[in-house]
Scaffold this motif. Sequence first.
Motif, PDB file in Angstrom:
ATOM      1  N   GLY A   1       0.823  -1.205   0.000  1.00 52.26           N
ATOM      2  CA  GLY A   1       0.000   0.000   0.000  1.00 52.26           C
ATOM      3  C   GLY A   1       0.856   1.253   0.000  1.00 52.26           C
ATOM      4  N   GLY A   2       0.326   2.315  -0.564  1.00 51.98           N
ATOM      5  CA  GLY A   2       1.025   3.590  -0.565  1.00 51.98           C
ATOM      6  C   GLY A   2       2.157   3.705  -1.564  1.00 51.98           C
ATOM      7  N   ARG A   3       2.241   2.757  -2.492  1.00 51.61           N
ATOM      8  CA  ARG A   3       3.327   2.790  -3.491  1.00 51.61           C
ATOM      9  C   ARG A   3       2.829   3.138  -4.899  1.00 51.61           C
ATOM     10  NH1 ARG A   3       7.355  -2.231  -2.031  1.00 51.61           N
ATOM     11  NH2 ARG A   3       7.160  -2.091   0.217  1.00 51.61           N
ATOM     12  N   GLY A   4       1.597   3.620  -4.992  1.00 50.49           N
ATOM     13  CA  GLY A   4       1.074   4.033  -6.291  1.00 50.49           C
ATOM     14  C   GLY A   4       0.591   2.884  -7.162  1.00 50.49           C
ATOM     15  N   ILE A   5       0.390   1.712  -6.565  1.00 52.23           N
ATOM     16  CA  ILE A   5      -0.021   0.552  -7.359  1.00 52.23           C
ATOM     17  C   ILE A   5      -1.443   0.717  -7.888  1.00 52.23           C
ATOM     18  CG2 ILE A   5      -0.502  -1.933  -7.229  1.00 52.23           C
ATOM     19  CD1 ILE A   5       1.948  -1.999  -5.262  1.00 52.23           C
ATOM     20  N   ALA A   6      -2.352   1.172  -7.040  1.00 50.66           N
ATOM     21  CA  ALA A   6      -3.734   1.373  -7.496  1.00 50.66           C
ATOM     22  C   ALA A   6      -3.779   2.428  -8.598  1.00 50.66           C
ATOM     23  CB  ALA A   6      -4.633   1.762  -6.323  1.00 50.66           C
ATOM     24  N   THR A   7      -3.012   3.488  -8.429  1.00 47.47           N
ATOM     25  CA  THR A   7      -2.958   4.537  -9.459  1.00 47.47           C
ATOM     26  C   THR A   7      -2.412   3.967 -10.762  1.00 47.47           C
ATOM     27  OG1 THR A   7      -2.684   6.258  -7.783  1.00 47.47           O
ATOM     28  CG2 THR A   7      -2.017   6.817 -10.033  1.00 47.47           C
ATOM     29  N   SER A   8      -1.388   3.148 -10.677  1.00 47.31           N
ATOM     30  CA  SER A   8      -0.828   2.516 -11.881  1.00 47.31           C
ATOM     31  C   SER A   8      -1.870   1.638 -12.575  1.00 47.31           C
ATOM     32  CB  SER A   8       0.402   1.676 -11.533  1.00 47.31           C
ATOM     33  OG  SER A   8       1.459   2.488 -11.098  1.00 47.31           O
ATOM     34  N   LEU A   9      -2.621   0.881 -11.792  1.00 41.00           N
ATOM     35  CA  LEU A   9      -3.657   0.029 -12.383  1.00 41.00           C
ATOM     36  C   LEU A   9      -4.751   0.881 -13.040  1.00 41.00           C
ATOM     37  CD1 LEU A   9      -3.849  -2.741  -9.651  1.00 41.00           C
ATOM     38  CD2 LEU A   9      -3.287  -3.107 -12.059  1.00 41.00           C
ATOM     39  N   LEU A  10      -5.160   1.955 -12.402  1.00 36.13           N
ATOM     40  CA  LEU A  10      -6.183   2.830 -12.990  1.00 36.13           C
ATOM     41  C   LEU A  10      -5.665   3.521 -14.251  1.00 36.13           C
ATOM     42  CD1 LEU A  10      -7.737   4.338  -9.755  1.00 36.13           C
ATOM     43  CD2 LEU A  10      -8.800   2.675 -11.318  1.00 36.13           C
ATOM     44  N   ASN A  11      -4.395   3.915 -14.237  1.00 37.02           N
ATOM     45  CA  ASN A  11      -3.810   4.505 -15.449  1.00 37.02           C
ATOM     46  C   ASN A  11      -3.764   3.487 -16.580  1.00 37.02           C
ATOM     47  OD1 ASN A  11      -3.452   7.023 -14.285  1.00 37.02           O
ATOM     48  ND2 ASN A  11      -1.342   6.607 -13.664  1.00 37.02           N
ATOM     49  N   PHE A  12      -3.442   2.233 -16.235  1.00 35.67           N
ATOM     50  CA  PHE A  12      -3.458   1.165 -17.231  1.00 35.67           C
ATOM     51  C   PHE A  12      -4.872   0.991 -17.787  1.00 35.67           C
ATOM     52  CE2 PHE A  12      -4.436  -3.207 -18.348  1.00 35.67           C
ATOM     53  CZ  PHE A  12      -3.472  -3.473 -19.306  1.00 35.67           C
ATOM     54  N   ALA A  13      -5.875   1.002 -16.920  1.00 39.14           N
ATOM     55  CA  ALA A  13      -7.268   0.851 -17.367  1.00 39.14           C
ATOM     56  C   ALA A  13      -7.622   1.950 -18.369  1.00 39.14           C
ATOM     57  CB  ALA A  13      -8.222   0.879 -16.179  1.00 39.14           C
ATOM     58  N   LYS A  14      -7.130   3.140 -18.127  1.00 31.89           N
ATOM     59  CA  LYS A  14      -7.397   4.269 -19.031  1.00 31.89           C
ATOM     60  C   LYS A  14      -6.736   4.043 -20.394  1.00 31.89           C
ATOM     61  CE  LYS A  14      -7.116   9.314 -18.931  1.00 31.89           C
ATOM     62  NZ  LYS A  14      -6.667  10.462 -18.127  1.00 31.89           N
ATOM     63  N   LEU A  15      -5.471   3.640 -20.390  1.00 32.69           N
ATOM     64  CA  LEU A  15      -4.776   3.369 -21.657  1.00 32.69           C
ATOM     65  C   LEU A  15      -5.405   2.196 -22.396  1.00 32.69           C
ATOM     66  CD1 LEU A  15      -1.082   3.793 -20.447  1.00 32.69           C
ATOM     67  CD2 LEU A  15      -2.360   5.342 -21.938  1.00 32.69           C
ATOM     68  N   TYR A  16      -5.692   1.131 -21.672  1.00 28.83           N
ATOM     69  CA  TYR A  16      -6.315  -0.057 -22.254  1.00 28.83           C
ATOM     70  C   TYR A  16      -7.669   0.310 -22.869  1.00 28.83           C
ATOM     71  CZ  TYR A  16      -8.414  -4.739 -22.409  1.00 28.83           C
ATOM     72  OH  TYR A  16      -9.043  -5.893 -22.816  1.00 28.83           O
ATOM     73  N   SER A  17      -8.436   1.116 -22.165  1.00 29.63           N
ATOM     74  CA  SER A  17      -9.753   1.541 -22.655  1.00 29.63           C
ATOM     75  C   SER A  17      -9.624   2.346 -23.940  1.00 29.63           C
ATOM     76  CB  SER A  17     -10.472   2.372 -21.588  1.00 29.63           C
ATOM     77  OG  SER A  17     -10.754   1.585 -20.460  1.00 29.63           O
ATOM     78  N   ALA A  18      -8.666   3.251 -23.973  1.00 26.00           N
ATOM     79  CA  ALA A  18      -8.461   4.064 -25.171  1.00 26.00           C
ATOM     80  C   ALA A  18      -8.121   3.181 -26.367  1.00 26.00           C
ATOM     81  CB  ALA A  18      -7.363   5.094 -24.919  1.00 26.00           C
ATOM     82  N   GLU A  19      -7.286   2.160 -26.148  1.00 23.78           N
ATOM     83  CA  GLU A  19      -6.935   1.225 -27.228  1.00 23.78           C
ATOM     84  C   GLU A  19      -8.145   0.448 -27.728  1.00 23.78           C
ATOM     85  OE1 GLU A  19      -3.982  -1.335 -25.546  1.00 23.78           O
ATOM     86  OE2 GLU A  19      -2.445   0.236 -25.477  1.00 23.78           O
ATOM     87  N   GLN A  20      -9.113   0.208 -26.834  1.00 21.29           N
ATOM     88  CA  GLN A  20     -10.298  -0.574 -27.180  1.00 21.29           C
ATOM     89  C   GLN A  20     -11.441   0.293 -27.712  1.00 21.29           C
ATOM     90  OE1 GLN A  20     -10.028  -3.981 -26.876  1.00 21.29           O
ATOM     91  NE2 GLN A  20      -7.959  -3.530 -26.206  1.00 21.29           N
ATOM     92  N   GLY A  21     -11.243   1.597 -27.803  1.00 21.42           N
ATOM     93  CA  GLY A  21     -12.298   2.498 -28.270  1.00 21.42           C
ATOM     94  C   GLY A  21     -13.383   2.739 -27.236  1.00 21.42           C
ATOM     95  N   ILE A  22     -13.062   2.529 -25.974  1.00 22.72           N
ATOM     96  CA  ILE A  22     -14.008   2.722 -24.882  1.00 22.72           C
ATOM     97  C   ILE A  22     -14.199   4.222 -24.645  1.00 22.72           C
ATOM     98  CG2 ILE A  22     -14.333   2.354 -22.385  1.00 22.72           C
ATOM     99  CD1 ILE A  22     -14.624  -0.209 -24.101  1.00 22.72           C
ATOM    100  N   LYS A  23     -15.430   4.626 -24.329  1.00 23.14           N
ATOM    101  CA  LYS A  23     -15.728   6.048 -24.135  1.00 23.14           C
ATOM    102  C   LYS A  23     -15.804   6.460 -22.672  1.00 23.14           C
ATOM    103  CE  LYS A  23     -17.893   6.469 -28.600  1.00 23.14           C
ATOM    104  NZ  LYS A  23     -19.067   6.779 -29.379  1.00 23.14           N
TER     105      LYS A  23
END
Length: 175
Positions: free
Chosen positions: A105-127
């Motif tokens: 906890g406190g190492r930015g892991i959740a933020t990294s996962l959420l940032n990944f979700a954003k990039l992954y979504s953009a690649e998939q054409g998610i709005k």
Amino acid sequence: MKQIERATWQDVEEISNLYDELNDYLVTHTNHAGWLKGVYPTQETAQVGIQNQELFVLRMEGKIVGTMILNHDQAEAYEEGRWRKVLKEEEVLVVHTLAIHPSYGGRGIATSLLNFAKLYSAEQGIKAIRLDVAIRNTPAQVLYEKCGYQEVGIVDLGLGIPELVWFKLYELLLS
């Protein structure tokens, strides 16, 4: 170094152990999420996520320290959300079971996962990315808001668990 990838069948035991260790930790600390060992999340949660190719893991130094499930499954109560855009199911990605090993906890892991979700979504054409969070889970709410998510309602997900009735809905518009 952080590495995020789709979970495989070889990861089931390690993910299950992460869930159990997190739930053990939550028993002795403030359990904002309301998760319970043997109830949620469980090894079956991991197995279904892997089977559906929806479970992602974040590794640090070869160890799984965070997980999340990304899919299009919106609970029926999501219909009550004040979503900022009317979108088709396939245009929305939903974050489920964002879990971080308590030792990391406190190492930015959740933020990294959420940032990944954003990039992954953009690649998939998610709005839009949507999620729900227990109303008493203020640490997660702070995280989501810091990452740009906006609250769009409070709903009863109908779980039938007295401590887990009300959930805040969040949305991040991508386009």
